[in-house]
Design an enzyme around this catalytic site. Structure first.
Site, PDB file in Angstrom:
ATOM      1  N   ASP A  36       1.031  -1.093   0.059  1.00 41.25           N
ATOM      2  CA  ASP A  36      -0.033   0.082   0.165  1.00 41.25           C
ATOM      3  C   ASP A  36       0.921   1.337   0.051  1.00 41.25           C
ATOM      4  OD1 ASP A  36      -2.166   1.901   0.588  1.00 41.25           O
ATOM      5  OD2 ASP A  36      -3.216  -0.300   0.959  1.00 41.25           O
ATOM      6  N   ASP A  39       3.884   3.119  -3.920  1.00 40.43           N
ATOM      7  CA  ASP A  39       2.662   3.486  -4.567  1.00 40.43           C
ATOM      8  C   ASP A  39       2.684   2.484  -6.254  1.00 40.43           C
ATOM      9  OD1 ASP A  39       1.026   4.874  -6.481  1.00 40.43           O
ATOM     10  OD2 ASP A  39       1.621   6.927  -5.918  1.00 40.43           O
ATOM     11  N   ASN A  93      -5.456  -4.970  -6.101  1.00 39.25           N
ATOM     12  CA  ASN A  93      -6.880  -4.513  -5.557  1.00 39.25           C
ATOM     13  C   ASN A  93      -6.840  -2.991  -5.310  1.00 39.25           C
ATOM     14  OD1 ASN A  93      -9.194  -4.588  -3.536  1.00 39.25           O
ATOM     15  ND2 ASN A  93      -7.187  -3.717  -2.331  1.00 39.25           N
ATOM     16  N   ALA A  94      -5.824  -2.585  -5.247  1.00 39.25           N
ATOM     17  CA  ALA A  94      -5.620  -1.069  -5.070  1.00 39.25           C
ATOM     18  C   ALA A  94      -6.382  -0.227  -6.368  1.00 39.25           C
ATOM     19  CB  ALA A  94      -4.136  -0.715  -5.222  1.00 39.25           C
ATOM     20  N   GLY A  95      -7.150   0.641  -5.648  1.00 43.32           N
ATOM     21  CA  GLY A  95      -8.103   1.380  -6.696  1.00 43.32           C
ATOM     22  C   GLY A  95      -8.691   2.747  -5.956  1.00 43.32           C
ATOM     23  N   LEU A 126     -18.817  13.771 -16.697  1.00 40.61           N
ATOM     24  CA  LEU A 126     -17.723  14.209 -17.559  1.00 40.61           C
ATOM     25  C   LEU A 126     -17.686  15.648 -17.872  1.00 40.61           C
ATOM     26  CD1 LEU A 126     -15.251  12.972 -19.219  1.00 40.61           C
ATOM     27  CD2 LEU A 126     -17.293  12.422 -21.086  1.00 40.61           C
ATOM     28  N   TYR A 157     -13.687   5.812 -13.820  1.00 36.19           N
ATOM     29  CA  TYR A 157     -13.701   4.657 -13.032  1.00 36.19           C
ATOM     30  C   TYR A 157     -14.212   3.437 -13.872  1.00 36.19           C
ATOM     31  CZ  TYR A 157     -14.564   1.581  -9.017  1.00 36.19           C
ATOM     32  OH  TYR A 157     -14.382   0.445  -8.013  1.00 36.19           O
ATOM     33  N   THR A 170     -17.526  -0.773   2.548  1.00 36.38           N
ATOM     34  CA  THR A 170     -16.236  -0.288   2.862  1.00 36.38           C
ATOM     35  C   THR A 170     -16.235   1.305   2.828  1.00 36.38           C
ATOM     36  OG1 THR A 170     -15.414   0.171   0.585  1.00 36.38           O
ATOM     37  CG2 THR A 170     -15.237  -2.173   1.454  1.00 36.38           C
TER      38      THR A 170
HETATM   39  P1  NAD Z   1     -10.591   1.461  -0.133  1.00 41.71           P
HETATM   40  O1  NAD Z   1     -10.393   2.846  -0.610  1.00 41.71           O
HETATM   41  O2  NAD Z   1     -11.374   1.175   1.158  1.00 41.71           O
HETATM   42  O3  NAD Z   1      -9.001   0.670  -0.130  1.00 41.71           O
HETATM   43  C1  NAD Z   1      -8.389   0.992  -1.317  1.00 41.71           C
HETATM   44  C2  NAD Z   1      -6.690   0.680  -0.778  1.00 41.71           C
HETATM   45  O4  NAD Z   1      -5.971   0.924  -2.155  1.00 41.71           O
HETATM   46  C3  NAD Z   1      -6.333   1.793   0.298  1.00 41.71           C
HETATM   47  O5  NAD Z   1      -5.663   1.119   1.418  1.00 41.71           O
HETATM   48  C4  NAD Z   1      -5.552   2.616  -0.508  1.00 41.71           C
HETATM   49  O6  NAD Z   1      -4.494   3.403   0.117  1.00 41.71           O
HETATM   50  C5  NAD Z   1      -4.875   1.596  -1.611  1.00 41.71           C
HETATM   51  N1  NAD Z   1      -4.247   2.458  -2.758  1.00 41.71           N
HETATM   52  C6  NAD Z   1      -5.025   3.502  -3.357  1.00 41.71           C
HETATM   53  N2  NAD Z   1      -4.060   4.135  -4.287  1.00 41.71           N
HETATM   54  C7  NAD Z   1      -2.964   3.140  -4.433  1.00 41.71           C
HETATM   55  C8  NAD Z   1      -1.834   3.351  -4.852  1.00 41.71           C
HETATM   56  N3  NAD Z   1      -1.456   3.992  -5.669  1.00 41.71           N
HETATM   57  N4  NAD Z   1      -0.679   2.465  -4.495  1.00 41.71           N
HETATM   58  C9  NAD Z   1      -1.043   1.618  -3.524  1.00 41.71           C
HETATM   59  N5  NAD Z   1      -2.264   1.408  -3.006  1.00 41.71           N
HETATM   60  C10 NAD Z   1      -3.224   2.209  -3.167  1.00 41.71           C
HETATM   61  O7  NAD Z   1     -11.470   0.555  -1.272  1.00 41.71           O
HETATM   62  P2  NAD Z   1     -12.338  -0.668  -1.361  1.00 41.71           P
HETATM   63  O8  NAD Z   1     -13.487  -0.437  -1.399  1.00 41.71           O
HETATM   64  O9  NAD Z   1     -11.615  -1.544  -0.340  1.00 41.71           O
HETATM   65  O10 NAD Z   1     -11.764  -1.189  -2.749  1.00 41.71           O
HETATM   66  C11 NAD Z   1     -10.845  -2.038  -3.330  1.00 41.71           C
HETATM   67  C12 NAD Z   1     -10.897  -2.241  -4.477  1.00 41.71           C
HETATM   68  O11 NAD Z   1     -12.290  -2.804  -4.764  1.00 41.71           O
HETATM   69  C13 NAD Z   1     -10.769  -0.995  -5.602  1.00 41.71           C
HETATM   70  O12 NAD Z   1     -10.164  -1.711  -6.653  1.00 41.71           O
HETATM   71  C14 NAD Z   1     -12.000  -0.920  -5.806  1.00 41.71           C
HETATM   72  O13 NAD Z   1     -12.149  -0.042  -7.143  1.00 41.71           O
HETATM   73  C15 NAD Z   1     -12.813  -2.178  -6.120  1.00 41.71           C
HETATM   74  N6  NAD Z   1     -14.145  -2.176  -5.846  1.00 41.71           N
HETATM   75  C16 NAD Z   1     -14.847  -1.756  -4.684  1.00 41.71           C
HETATM   76  C17 NAD Z   1     -16.247  -1.785  -4.605  1.00 41.71           C
HETATM   77  C18 NAD Z   1     -16.820  -1.408  -3.278  1.00 41.71           C
HETATM   78  O14 NAD Z   1     -18.236  -1.332  -3.291  1.00 41.71           O
HETATM   79  N7  NAD Z   1     -16.301  -1.075  -2.228  1.00 41.71           N
HETATM   80  C19 NAD Z   1     -16.986  -1.912  -5.766  1.00 41.71           C
HETATM   81  C20 NAD Z   1     -16.421  -2.380  -6.870  1.00 41.71           C
HETATM   82  C21 NAD Z   1     -15.113  -2.460  -7.052  1.00 41.71           C
END
Ligand code: NAD
Length: 449
Positions: free
Chosen positions: A242, A265, A292-294, A301, A355, A390
């Site tokens: 992370d 990063d 998973n990072a996102g 737009l 996104y 989350t």
């Molecule tokens: P979150 O924001 O709670 O956690 C995301 C984590 O990614 C954080 O710890 C953040 O620090 C880390 N991160 C962000 N940018 C980063 C980088 N450049 N390098 C390293 N780490 C980085 O998000 P979440 O809800 O746990 O989502 C996790 C994944 O699931 C994401 O890809 C998100 O798009 C996807 N997702 C989530 C949902 C939802 O409902 N929560 C739905 C669809 C998809």
């Protein structure tokens, strides 16, 4: 991040009130706990006439898991699951009897019950009648998912023509769908192809990732932290990645799972190399990478600033592409990559052009990467979560959040562990026949189904 409505309508005075008022009552989903039975009751195995042999084979497998397996829908039981085998059905009328037999027991299906179909994928040389029958199963599964109540789900395993029902990946997919690990997976069909996969039996199901090293990006919190815990539970040594700003929670996750933390990063140009070096130097190998990072930066737009578009595409998509290039060049045998997509990357979502583009891009590169990895026995798959409870979704305004929770067939948001369980399944060596697939973990979200 708790669903207070779902809690209220399932407990105490408010439960009685909700019943009286006829309010929707999302079921309490049964989730995996070590030692719990695989299903909530006996399993009924049904088949069309031509598929009886395959049904016998699968019934034997289920008996090997100590399940109470029955073949007669007239048994007066509270069913835990129905397995509907249609692998050799060649024309639409062939499925009538077993499908209606399935219908005849649905009122006796226990809460958190399962219906799982086993069928074949349409192929280019199918006759029209065969193609119709095979394709028909698709919306049979999805329609049934919309009808089932009480936390029960309907999913399907779809075999290509060169795959036997006893293939380890078919068996593993069936087990996943029957189990509480698929609590929030509903109305989905998972395709299994012919890749070699090791047979799993006995205690092997408890720790399918034993001796393996897995990297999880974005592991400091939310879904990523849950993925790290679940992969560790399954036996993997986990490298938790992370950003440095999340260093403290990253260390907490890494310590909790007995793994190591890598502050990085994922958009850094050398991210792929640093991940590979860390895994090899600290743990001697690399078997699984979970992208998973996102991030989200929602804007219509018309109002989108360049930084909002660019950052989302950089983290969610470009970083995965760049890291995968390094992993592919390293020529790791049997590497499994699992990427986080989203239902927004399938159906689109207002305010999420950036996104949606990035997550649809993930699906695109997963399919292309799957072909490249197949040569070395590896896989690339994507998991598309719907609404998961989350910190990311806690930021959505209340009214929108409440609507998003109630839209899926299961009428609630999912938990991070639901996504993690799907990823752990796809990351396991026994899932080698599942390649280039997108598995939605969305409670059968209405949009894009
Ligand atoms: P979150 O924001 O709670 O956690 C995301 C984590 O990614 C954080 O710890 C953040 O620090 C880390 N991160 C962000 N940018 C980063 C980088 N450049 N390098 C390293 N780490 C980085 O998000 P979440 O809800 O746990 O989502 C996790 C994944 O699931 C994401 O890809 C998100 O798009 C996807 N997702 C989530 C949902 C939802 O409902 N929560 C739905 C669809 C998809």
């Amino acid at each position: 991040m708790t669903d207070r409505y779902a809690q209220a309508v399932n407990s105490g005075f408010t439960k009685t009130l909700a019943k009286k008022l006829g309010l929707p009552r999302p079921a309490i989903l049964r989730r995996h706990r070590a030692g719990d039975p695989l299903t909530v009751g006996p399993v009924l195995v049904l088949a069309d006439a031509a598929s009886k042999g395959d049904a016998d084979t699968l019934a034997q497998t289920l008996l090997g898991w100590d399940l109470d397996v029955r073949r007669d829908p007239h048994d007066d039981l509270r069913w835990g699951a129905v397995v509907l085998v249609l692998t050799e059905a060649a024309e639409p009328t062939a499925v009538t009897e077993p499908v209606l037999a399935t219908g005849s027991v649905l009122r006796a299906l226990a809460g958190n019950g399962r219906v799982v179909t086993i069928s074949r994928a349409p192929a280019d040389d199918d006759t029209p009648a065969l193609a119709a029958t095979r394709q028909g199963v698709d919306a049979l599964v999805r329609s049934l998912g919309k009808e089932l109540r009480g936390g029960s789900t309907s999913n399907g395993v779809v075999l290509t023509d060169d795959v036997e029902v006893a293939h380890p990946s078919v068996v593993a997919a069936l087990r996943f769908f029957l189990s509480a690990k698929s609590a929030y997976v509903d109305g989905q069909l998972l395709r299994v192809g012919p890749a070699d996969a090791a047979v799993v039996d006995g205690t092997g199901w408890q720790r399918p990732l034993e001796g393996q090293v897995a990297v999880v990006t974005g592991a400091a919190r939310g879904i990523g932290a849950s993925i790290a815990r679940t992969l560790a539970r399954d036996g993997a040594t986990v490298v938790c990645v992370d950003v440095p700003a999340a260093g403290e929670s990253l260390a907490t996750t890494a310590n909790a799972v007995g793994g190591t933390a890598l502050q990085l990063d994922v958009t850094a140009p050398d991210a792929g190399q640093r991940i590979l070096d860390h895994a090899r130097e600290r743990h001697g190998r690399l078997d699984v990478v979970v992208h998973n990072a996102g991030i989200t930066r929602d804007k219509l737009l018309a109002n989108m600033k360049p930084a909002q578009w660019e950052s989302v595409v950089a983290v969610n998509l470009a970083a995965q592409l760049r890291i995968n290039e390094v992993l592919l060049a390293a020529g790791i045998d049997g590497l499994r990559i699992v990427s986080l997509a989203s239902t927004s990357g399938i159906a689109g979502n207002k305010g999420q052009t950036n996104y949606g583009f990035s997550k649809a891009g993930v699906i695109g590169h997963t399919r292309a990467t799957a072909r490249l990895l197949a040569a070395t026995g590896g896989t690339a798959n994507a998991v598309a979560p719907g609404f998961i409870e989350t910190e990311m979704t806690a930021r959505i305004p209340f009214a929108t959040r409440e609507v998003a929770r109630r839209i899926p067939s299961l009428a609630q948001g999912g938990q991070p562990v639901d996504v993690a369980e799907a990823i752990a399944f796809l990351a396991s060596p026994v899932a080698a026949g599942v390649n280039g697939q997108v598995l939605r973990v969305c409670g059968q979200h209405l949009v894009g189904q």
